[in-house]
Write a protein that holds these residues in place. Sequence first.
Motif, mmCIF file in Angstrom:
data_model
loop_
_atom_site.group_PDB
_atom_site.id
_atom_site.type_symbol
_atom_site.label_atom_id
_atom_site.label_comp_id
_atom_site.label_asym_id
_atom_site.label_seq_id
_atom_site.Cartn_x
_atom_site.Cartn_y
_atom_site.Cartn_z
ATOM 1 N N THR A 34 0.835 -1.205 0.000
ATOM 2 C CA THR A 34 0.000 0.000 0.000
ATOM 3 C C THR A 34 0.868 1.254 0.000
ATOM 4 O O THR A 34 0.564 2.240 -0.694
ATOM 5 N N ASP A 35 1.954 1.231 0.780
ATOM 6 C CA ASP A 35 2.862 2.384 0.818
ATOM 7 C C ASP A 35 3.438 2.675 -0.570
ATOM 8 O O ASP A 35 3.573 3.837 -0.975
ATOM 9 N N ASN A 36 3.776 1.623 -1.282
ATOM 10 C CA ASN A 36 4.385 1.803 -2.606
ATOM 11 C C ASN A 36 3.356 2.126 -3.690
ATOM 12 O O ASN A 36 3.599 2.969 -4.556
ATOM 13 N N GLY A 37 2.197 1.473 -3.616
ATOM 14 C CA GLY A 37 1.220 1.621 -4.690
ATOM 15 C C GLY A 37 0.273 2.790 -4.545
ATOM 16 O O GLY A 37 -0.351 3.212 -5.527
ATOM 17 N N ARG A 39 1.043 5.857 -2.668
ATOM 18 C CA ARG A 39 1.792 6.875 -1.926
ATOM 19 C C ARG A 39 1.134 8.254 -1.997
ATOM 20 O O ARG A 39 1.023 8.958 -0.989
ATOM 21 N N ALA A 40 0.692 8.668 -3.169
ATOM 22 C CA ALA A 40 0.104 10.007 -3.329
ATOM 23 C C ALA A 40 -1.160 10.151 -2.480
ATOM 24 O O ALA A 40 -1.369 11.172 -1.809
ATOM 25 N N GLN A 41 -2.008 9.130 -2.500
ATOM 26 C CA GLN A 41 -3.245 9.174 -1.718
ATOM 27 C C GLN A 41 -2.951 9.157 -0.214
ATOM 28 O O GLN A 41 -3.615 9.842 0.572
ATOM 29 N N LEU A 42 -1.943 8.376 0.179
ATOM 30 C CA LEU A 42 -1.579 8.299 1.595
ATOM 31 C C LEU A 42 -1.060 9.638 2.115
ATOM 32 O O LEU A 42 -1.374 10.040 3.241
ATOM 33 N N GLU A 43 -0.280 10.341 1.314
ATOM 34 C CA GLU A 43 0.269 11.625 1.746
ATOM 35 C C GLU A 43 -0.841 12.642 1.995
ATOM 36 O O GLU A 43 -0.790 13.414 2.962
ATOM 37 N N LYS A 44 -1.849 12.661 1.138
ATOM 38 C CA LYS A 44 -2.975 13.584 1.333
ATOM 39 C C LYS A 44 -3.776 13.205 2.579
ATOM 40 O O LYS A 44 -4.219 14.071 3.339
ATOM 41 N N LYS A 45 -3.941 11.914 2.768
ATOM 42 C CA LYS A 45 -4.682 11.451 3.948
ATOM 43 C C LYS A 45 -3.923 11.762 5.233
ATOM 44 O O LYS A 45 -4.495 12.252 6.218
ATOM 45 N N ASN A 46 -2.622 11.518 5.239
ATOM 46 C CA ASN A 46 -1.814 11.720 6.442
ATOM 47 C C ASN A 46 -1.721 13.187 6.852
ATOM 48 O O ASN A 46 -1.458 13.499 8.014
ATOM 49 N N ALA A 47 -1.926 14.083 5.904
ATOM 50 C CA ALA A 47 -1.876 15.514 6.215
ATOM 51 C C ALA A 47 -3.005 15.917 7.163
ATOM 52 O O ALA A 47 -2.921 16.942 7.848
ATOM 53 N N MET A 48 -4.057 15.091 7.219
ATOM 54 C CA MET A 48 -5.205 15.391 8.076
ATOM 55 C C MET A 48 -5.109 14.705 9.438
ATOM 56 O O MET A 48 -5.920 14.963 10.323
ATOM 57 N N TYR A 49 -4.109 13.870 9.634
ATOM 58 C CA TYR A 49 -4.094 12.931 10.759
ATOM 59 C C TYR A 49 -4.091 13.597 12.127
ATOM 60 O O TYR A 49 -4.767 13.160 13.051
ATOM 61 N N TYR A 50 -3.326 14.663 12.301
ATOM 62 C CA TYR A 50 -3.128 15.226 13.633
ATOM 63 C C TYR A 50 -4.143 16.295 14.019
ATOM 64 O O TYR A 50 -4.036 16.896 15.082
ATOM 65 N N MET A 69 -8.394 3.728 0.184
ATOM 66 C CA MET A 69 -9.027 2.409 0.126
ATOM 67 C C MET A 69 -9.331 2.000 -1.316
ATOM 68 O O MET A 69 -9.157 0.834 -1.692
ATOM 69 N N LYS A 70 -9.782 2.960 -2.104
ATOM 70 C CA LYS A 70 -10.082 2.670 -3.511
ATOM 71 C C LYS A 70 -8.823 2.237 -4.242
ATOM 72 O O LYS A 70 -8.835 1.279 -5.032
ATOM 73 N N CYS A 71 -7.722 2.928 -3.956
ATOM 74 C CA CYS A 71 -6.445 2.573 -4.574
ATOM 75 C C CYS A 71 -5.973 1.203 -4.093
ATOM 76 O O CYS A 71 -5.583 0.346 -4.889
ATOM 77 N N ALA A 72 -6.020 0.990 -2.765
ATOM 78 C CA ALA A 72 -5.515 -0.257 -2.182
ATOM 79 C C ALA A 72 -6.326 -1.465 -2.637
ATOM 80 O O ALA A 72 -5.783 -2.560 -2.823
ATOM 81 N N SER A 73 -7.622 -1.278 -2.830
ATOM 82 C CA SER A 73 -8.482 -2.393 -3.240
ATOM 83 C C SER A 73 -8.079 -2.965 -4.591
ATOM 84 O O SER A 73 -8.364 -4.131 -4.893
ATOM 85 N N GLY A 74 -7.415 -2.140 -5.401
ATOM 86 C CA GLY A 74 -6.994 -2.602 -6.717
ATOM 87 C C GLY A 74 -5.651 -3.310 -6.713
ATOM 88 O O GLY A 74 -5.214 -3.821 -7.753
ATOM 89 N N LEU A 75 -4.992 -3.351 -5.560
ATOM 90 C CA LEU A 75 -3.693 -4.014 -5.471
ATOM 91 C C LEU A 75 -3.865 -5.534 -5.423
ATOM 92 O O LEU A 75 -4.823 -6.054 -4.837
ATOM 93 N N GLU A 76 -2.922 -6.226 -6.016
ATOM 94 C CA GLU A 76 -2.962 -7.694 -6.048
ATOM 95 C C GLU A 76 -3.002 -8.276 -4.632
ATOM 96 O O GLU A 76 -3.664 -9.285 -4.370
#
Length: 361
Positions: A34-37, A39-50, A69-76
């Motif tokens: 998920t981190d590799n596939g 990354r762009a979506q995770l960075e936007k999400k993490n900006a809201m974390y704190y 989640m939409k991105c991760a669901s498409g991962l093998e």
Amino acid sequence: MQLIFNLFISLLITNLVDSYIRRDDDPEICIAETDNGCRAQLEKKNAMYYKIPTNCVLKNYTEQCQNVMKCASGLECFKGKSEKEVFLTSCDEVGARRYTFDSTCMAPFLKKLFDGGHNCTGDIIVGNLSSQIFKTQKLCFLNIVKNVCDTENFNFFQKNYDELMELYTTKPAVDDGFCASPNDKFNKMQCEYLVGEFRSKTMTIPFLSITNQSNAAVQEVFELIKQTQNCLDNVCLFQRVNEKTSSRMFAATLQSSLTNLTKIFKLRPRLLEYSCLTKITINEFFSEVSICTMFDKKDNCIMPTITKFCQEEILADFGNLEVSVGPRKEVYNTPDFEFAMFRDNKKKRRFVFTMKDDKLI
């Protein structure tokens, strides 16, 4: 041993600050993928974390979480996996996250509400706080907040009061069952209060009081057990997978022990005079009972626990017994034994047979 029990009985009392709550039985999977596939979506999400989740923040975070989640669901890696497994890896439980605000302001505020003593707290019921009461008693509640929270948290609370209390007291319209909402966290905080009250009371009530069911303090303890169990049965957030099971086991141990103790003291009234039992609290005694139950796997740990606490006094009782007669030999290859008859300090007649294993006929 006491430390182990305190961890056991605390159940839901957490000291988590700036951390989120994750159940141990829900492991994250496909983290590297998920981190590799994504990354762009995770960075936007993490900006809201704190950011403490007001409606706007929570809405934005939820959108970013769904993108991951939409991105991760498409991962093998996630093929054949459940939506919850995708959620646990893709999203931090921001709604249920324990912020400094929750630990240093919201929790102390709730404790003040439940403890009572204010004009606006008479109708408060732990585990049943609706958004309506926070609306009607807003001014009174904010006065309580002002006295328990620091200036920064009070200003934040006052500014966002209506929005925060709506979030904390209202179940999400669409409940995904992931236990990740502010309402899930709020319900858990109420259970924590009950567990804390139970713990503090059992640390002050003398152990032998438990044999008197009409004792007001003892009745309060058993009522707290019922309230806590009811609260736990209706909350989904747990820091450890076995919290609910552990709580039930402790409640069952305490309740069943009352019958066992009554029988024991009826047959052995001398125990009621032992200082080893008169000087300890309910907490101290049942710390040992719980440890025995959990680790020694014994069916009944009451007598072993009494023996552990009272070894010296039990031995002292025997040390006061002085009258004895000499050994009397028996045939048929039986060991020598001594027979003794005496009176103890209470002038009660006692008989003792002592086997001498080192001398066989």
